[in-house]
Design an enzyme around this catalytic site. Sequence first.
Site, PDB file in Angstrom:
ATOM      1  N   LYS A  55       0.825  -1.201   0.000  1.00 54.65           N
ATOM      2  CA  LYS A  55       0.000   0.000   0.000  1.00 54.65           C
ATOM      3  C   LYS A  55       0.861   1.254   0.000  1.00 54.65           C
ATOM      4  O   LYS A  55       0.650   2.180  -0.787  1.00 54.65           O
ATOM      5  CB  LYS A  55      -0.910   0.003   1.221  1.00 54.65           C
ATOM      6  CG  LYS A  55      -1.533   1.364   1.549  1.00 54.65           C
ATOM      7  CD  LYS A  55      -2.133   1.373   2.939  1.00 54.65           C
ATOM      8  CE  LYS A  55      -2.624   2.750   3.332  1.00 54.65           C
ATOM      9  NZ  LYS A  55      -1.550   3.711   3.636  1.00 54.65           N
ATOM     10  N   ASN A  56       1.832   1.316   0.902  1.00 52.34           N
ATOM     11  CA  ASN A  56       2.610   2.538   1.070  1.00 52.34           C
ATOM     12  C   ASN A  56       3.479   2.853  -0.145  1.00 52.34           C
ATOM     13  O   ASN A  56       3.816   4.013  -0.374  1.00 52.34           O
ATOM     14  CB  ASN A  56       3.475   2.447   2.326  1.00 52.34           C
ATOM     15  CG  ASN A  56       2.650   2.500   3.597  1.00 52.34           C
ATOM     16  OD1 ASN A  56       1.580   3.115   3.627  1.00 52.34           O
ATOM     17  ND2 ASN A  56       3.129   1.862   4.651  1.00 52.34           N
ATOM     18  N   CYS A  86      -5.427   8.216   8.950  1.00 50.41           N
ATOM     19  CA  CYS A  86      -5.630   7.741  10.320  1.00 50.41           C
ATOM     20  C   CYS A  86      -5.303   8.825  11.337  1.00 50.41           C
ATOM     21  O   CYS A  86      -4.362   9.603  11.159  1.00 50.41           O
ATOM     22  CB  CYS A  86      -4.759   6.517  10.589  1.00 50.41           C
ATOM     23  SG  CYS A  86      -5.183   5.088   9.569  1.00 50.41           S
ATOM     24  N   ARG A  98       0.625  15.163  12.858  1.00 55.34           N
ATOM     25  CA  ARG A  98       1.365  14.669  11.698  1.00 55.34           C
ATOM     26  C   ARG A  98       1.693  15.863  10.802  1.00 55.34           C
ATOM     27  O   ARG A  98       1.130  16.042   9.722  1.00 55.34           O
ATOM     28  CB  ARG A  98       0.547  13.610  10.942  1.00 55.34           C
ATOM     29  CG  ARG A  98       0.105  12.476  11.833  1.00 55.34           C
ATOM     30  CD  ARG A  98      -0.804  11.501  11.126  1.00 55.34           C
ATOM     31  NE  ARG A  98      -0.065  10.577  10.290  1.00 55.34           N
ATOM     32  CZ  ARG A  98      -0.637   9.582   9.599  1.00 55.34           C
ATOM     33  NH1 ARG A  98      -1.943   9.425   9.635  1.00 55.34           N
ATOM     34  NH2 ARG A  98       0.090   8.777   8.855  1.00 55.34           N
ATOM     35  N   ARG A 134      -8.839   0.416   3.613  1.00 59.73           N
ATOM     36  CA  ARG A 134      -7.875   1.362   3.054  1.00 59.73           C
ATOM     37  C   ARG A 134      -6.536   0.694   2.761  1.00 59.73           C
ATOM     38  O   ARG A 134      -5.792   1.153   1.886  1.00 59.73           O
ATOM     39  CB  ARG A 134      -7.634   2.533   4.017  1.00 59.73           C
ATOM     40  CG  ARG A 134      -8.791   3.513   4.141  1.00 59.73           C
ATOM     41  CD  ARG A 134      -8.417   4.687   5.039  1.00 59.73           C
ATOM     42  NE  ARG A 134      -7.118   5.197   4.651  1.00 59.73           N
ATOM     43  CZ  ARG A 134      -6.088   5.357   5.481  1.00 59.73           C
ATOM     44  NH1 ARG A 134      -6.210   5.024   6.752  1.00 59.73           N
ATOM     45  NH2 ARG A 134      -4.947   5.833   5.052  1.00 59.73           N
TER      46      ARG A 134
END
Length: 420
Positions: free
Chosen positions: A22-23, A117, A122, A398
């Site tokens: 995913k990343n 999330c 962040r 997700r």
Amino acid sequence: MDKLVIHGNTHLNGEVKISGAKNAAVAIIPATLLVDGITTLENVPNISDVKIICEILNTFGAKVNWIDNNTISIDARNLNCTDAPLDMTSKFRASYYLLGSLLGRCHNVQVGLPGGCNLGARPIDQHIKGFESLGARVNVSQGRISASCDKLIGTSIYFDVISVGATINLLLASVLSNGTTILNNVAKEPHIVDVANFLNSVGADIRGAGSDSIKINGVSHLRGNPTYSIVPDQIEAGTFMVAAVASQGNILIKNCIPKHLEPLSAKILEMGGTINDLGDSLRVSCNHRLSSVNIQTLPYPGFPTDLQPQIGVALSVSSGTGIINEGIWESRFLYTDELNKMGAKISSRGTTAVFEGVSKLLGAPVYASDLRAGAALLIAGMIADGTTELYNIHHIDRGYEQIETKFNSLGAKIKRINCD
């Protein structure tokens, strides 16, 4: 809205194939906007974050075509817009990679502040610092980030903190810049190396990805018509590794890179699990109660924060007392309140949680607060006595492709139910 109903007390056995990371995918797909031609990506995880980023590319005038469930082609030759839809970019964190790619190609971009999330603060200050160092003008107001420049000029950039997102974003912005850019104190995660490998495959000149310093020699253009396969997802593989030992099961985990999983493997072995390295697969098993350990999450190659909730489930049913110190996100322990509903004995304060192992968890209604918390609670439901109802599973969708199907193939009893 869907929920997962999980009938527990399961020992997982069998084999599972890991999807693409995913990343990596949510960074490489925006990177295709830099390419003068058509790009084909294989081993793409079919998950909601990927589908959203593909929809956003379509709004820019790119043509995204799904060839099959895990292969897409992207033609970004005729972009006609650099203003990303606010409602789409606010849904997930990786939307900020559009900043680096469109600033690098079009010298102008506007993106909504990223969502994703809720793991605490962040900030994107390191991204902005890097863009401005290259010569961009950046403005943040009314929930949007705007960046523009006449041209980007290579320079030396030092990140004040190690940031995966900033490292990737500055890679994207620098590949078409004038001159040489050197990024110092960068993140080293496998998906960063994968992004660099993709960009090099289409004509970029990037050296040092995976080390403390990355050198990018700017090029005039990136060529089209490459085919590139996304690296396997280390976090999905790690999730199944933890599920294997927590359930006292035996799972062959195929299509993974064992080196990327060494920090988790070390802890599983310390807890009493068994791991056999088969090159591009791992067999992970355990036939007894695990022993508690202490864990400190750190940037790669340390223990990954994205596997911390999953290993927390294993600690909750281990013998003895274990401690997790969270070194990345201060709000990563929200899942422990849900585990305590299931009979766990966890006390958390700030960035530290203490796990007093119990002999068994009990099924209960629980709510996923984020992606990895959702995966952890799914594991908890499979090993608990009774039935667990897991809500807010859009978080899980997700980042995990067909997760209940994969677990059911290993003997789990999970059913997705619409509960509107």
